[in-house]
Design an enzyme around this catalytic site. Structure first.
Site, PDB file in Angstrom:
ATOM      1  N   GLU A 137      30.802  67.688  44.333  1.00 29.71           N
ATOM      2  CA  GLU A 137      31.954  67.321  43.313  1.00 29.71           C
ATOM      3  C   GLU A 137      31.493  66.652  41.895  1.00 29.71           C
ATOM      4  O   GLU A 137      30.465  65.687  41.958  1.00 29.71           O
ATOM      5  CB  GLU A 137      32.590  66.099  43.708  1.00 29.71           C
ATOM      6  CG  GLU A 137      33.718  66.803  44.936  1.00 29.71           C
ATOM      7  CD  GLU A 137      34.813  65.845  45.261  1.00 29.71           C
ATOM      8  OE1 GLU A 137      35.212  65.054  44.504  1.00 29.71           O
ATOM      9  OE2 GLU A 137      35.048  66.058  46.808  1.00 29.71           O
ATOM     10  N   GLU A 166      33.059  62.061  51.367  1.00 27.33           N
ATOM     11  CA  GLU A 166      33.360  60.568  50.970  1.00 27.33           C
ATOM     12  C   GLU A 166      33.802  59.626  51.886  1.00 27.33           C
ATOM     13  O   GLU A 166      34.654  58.829  51.964  1.00 27.33           O
ATOM     14  CB  GLU A 166      34.411  60.572  49.639  1.00 27.33           C
ATOM     15  CG  GLU A 166      33.751  61.380  48.483  1.00 27.33           C
ATOM     16  CD  GLU A 166      34.886  60.961  47.289  1.00 27.33           C
ATOM     17  OE1 GLU A 166      35.723  60.257  47.037  1.00 27.33           O
ATOM     18  OE2 GLU A 166      34.298  61.569  46.164  1.00 27.33           O
TER      19      GLU A 166
HETATM   20  O1  AHR Z   1      38.408  65.592  43.165  1.00 26.28           O
HETATM   21  C1  AHR Z   1      39.307  64.710  43.104  1.00 26.28           C
HETATM   22  C2  AHR Z   1      38.648  63.474  44.232  1.00 26.28           C
HETATM   23  O2  AHR Z   1      37.623  63.013  43.906  1.00 26.28           O
HETATM   24  C3  AHR Z   1      38.392  64.121  45.643  1.00 26.28           C
HETATM   25  O3  AHR Z   1      39.498  64.523  46.464  1.00 26.28           O
HETATM   26  C4  AHR Z   1      37.486  63.101  46.166  1.00 26.28           C
HETATM   27  O4  AHR Z   1      36.632  63.838  47.076  1.00 26.28           O
HETATM   28  C5  AHR Z   1      36.898  62.533  45.085  1.00 26.28           C
HETATM   29  O5  AHR Z   1      37.054  61.191  44.937  1.00 26.28           O
END
Ligand code: AHR
Length: 515
Positions: free
Chosen positions: A320, A196
């Site tokens: 994610e 990110e």
């Molecule tokens: O999964 C939780 C968080 O969500 C992670 O640390 C981040 O990459 C995303 O914003």
């Protein structure tokens, strides 16, 4: 006259019964005409240093009365081996960009402590580091996917981490690995170059990140037996410009994949995301609308990638994904949430989307395995339970590395408050022994749906299946009732001539096996 009145009452009763459990129809055709494979890496998992994911999840206190290897819980390992998780992403997430790997090697009592600034300000004692993670992956029979620190680390730090893990040379750093107990190189091939980077990983512009990626990637070296698969930090949800800039500026030979992060937030409001266990039908409907948005995101990001990479060399890695609700009370910002039948439908739907986009989606990671967000497993000290989401991964494991079978589906609508969405979603594949597997999700809370399926150029004689459902969409497994939601044999599919007819119960996920 009396007869007429009785008849009208009977008709009314029959009508009400139909409204509560009407049978609507979907048409499905499945063809054999494909050369694509459903990558097993679509079924990957993610474990960050966050809450009780690692500490108190995988990695427990020496005194905990459960079977362990070192401090790794073996009951959890056994459960995950059963569902064949192919890869595990670590150490973050946002944590990755403040993680310094040298803090996590050597004698545990000498490792420095740090504060986990992203997740609850907890003390990180670094007792779970590189060797412990790679030992865990070896117990899980899965591939490690390690995220390098680009946000607050240096090129040298990342480059030396890769050398430490993968080099078989006599360099001091490779020898250090041997002194720390692992003479053989680990041969880790999946490396994320930051996480990110548009947000917690450094708040970069895409242009700046491209330059950073090229710098870091240039010094991420291949060692014998470990050609790297470098994954660029990709877009947040619908940030199509991020994808465009990355694809335009980073040559495809430099990156194996580009990530995509998208979470299903029930209310769509990050301030009040909605409860994991208590929600109305209208909120459930909104959640499913947001869940199905994954289809649009994958389609549009893929279209941008196609412009620059028509041969589809670069993978889209949804590393994610999952439902993100409000945490359970008393959680203090570390993302512990329960897991209901709704979560299972979300998992099945997302996996169907990824399977159907397997030309481009060749990796993914559900966030985050144990006790964090949409978990496979929840623990309470030595107790553990398998969530409804776990059972979906159990059912769907048959698709891993199987031949993709293209589908065409006409689904009835699921209508709530005058809004509609497709009630049914499906994906299909054929394994190396010729068995065909079809996974079907019915999002409609009330109506069973009859699915008439034709299979083109596919020979089969028998059909069996498994189903996951429960009386209520809010049902969950608890430590008192850990098996309330569990897999059962499914009897609602039959052969009708050369066709397959399935009666898919309301709010259920089914995987069929045809042979
Ligand atoms: O999964 C939780 C968080 O969500 C992670 O640390 C981040 O990459 C995303 O914003």
């Amino acid at each position: 006259m009396i007869f007429k009145k009785q008849l009208s009452i009977l008709l009314f009763l029959a009508g009400s019964a139909l409204a509560a459990n009407a049978q609507t129809t979907a048409n499905l055709s499945i063809s054999n005409d494909s050369k694509l494979t459903v990558s097993k890496y679509i079924y990957g998992q993610f474990a960050e240093h966050l809450g009780r994911g690692i500490y108190g999840g995988f990695w427990v206190d020496k005194t905990m009365p459960v079977e362990k290897q070192d401090r790794i819980r073996l009951d959890i390992v056994k459960a995950l081996v059963k569902i064949k998780i192919p890869s595990l992403r670590w150490p973050g997430g946002c944590f990755a960009d403040e993680y310094h790997w040298r803090d996590g090697i050597g004698p545990a009592e000498q490792r420095p402590k740090m504060v986990n600034t992203n997740w609850g300000g907890t003390t990180e004692d670094n007792s779970f580091g590189t060797h412990e993670f790679l030992e865990l992956c070896s117990l899980l029979h899965c591939e490690p996917y390690m995220a390098a620190n680009v946000g607050s680390g240096t090129v040298e730090e990342m480059s030396k981490w890769i050398e430490y893990v993968n080099s078989n040379s006599t360099s001091t750093i490779a020898q250090m690995r041997a002194q720390n107990g692992h003479p053989d190189p680990y041969k880790v091939t999946f490396w994320g170059i930051g996480n990110e980077s548009w947000g917690c990983g450094g708040n970069m512009t895409p242009e700046f990140y491209c330059d950073q990626f090229k710098r870091y990637a240039s010094f991420a070296k291949n060692y014998p037996g470990a050609p790297l698969k470098k994954i660029a930090s990709g877009p947040n949800a619908d940030d199509y410009n991020w994808t465009e800039v990355i694809m335009k500026n980073i040559p495809d030979y430099m990156m194996w994949g580009i990530s995509l992060h998208y979470y299903t937030v029930p209310t769509g409001d990050w301030g009040h995301k909605g409860s994991a266990t208590s929600f109305s039908e209208s909120e459930y409907f909104g959640t499913m609308e947001r869940c199905l948005r994954m289809e649009e995101l994958v389609t549009k990001h893929s279209a941008i990638m196609d412009k620059y990479d028509p041969k589809k060399n670069v993978a889209l890695v949804v590393d994610e994904w999952g439902i993100w609700t409000d945490s359970e009370p008393g959680d203090h910002g570390v993302l512990y949430q329960q897991n209901s039948l709704r979560d299972a439908l979300i998992a099945g739907t997302n996996l169907n989307i990824f399977n159907n986009h397997c030309d481009r989606v060749r990796g993914a990671a559900l966030a985050q395995t144990i006790n964090v967000l949409q978990s496979l497993i929840l623990t309470d000290k030595e107790k553990m339970l398998l969530t409804p989401t776990y059972h979906i991964f159990d059912m769907y494991k048959v698709h891993q590395d199987a031949k993709y079978l293209p589908i065409q589906l006409t689904s009835p609508d699921y209508v709530v408050d005058g809004k509609k969405l497709p009630a049914v979603n499906v994906s299909a594949s054929q394994d190396s022994s010729g068995k065909v597997h079809i996974s079907l999700v019915n999002l409609d809370l009330h109506n069973n749906i009859t699915i008439r399926t034709s299979l083109k150029d596919i020979k089969w004689k028998t059909v069996t299946g498994q189903i996951l459902t429960s009386a209520n969409i809010t049902d969950i497994n608890t430590f008192d009732q850990p098996d309330k939601i569990h897999l059962e044999n499914f009897k609602g599919a039959k052969k009708d001539g050369s066709n397959l007819v399935v009666v898919l119960p309301a709010k259920s996920v089914v995987t069929l096996e045809l042979q």
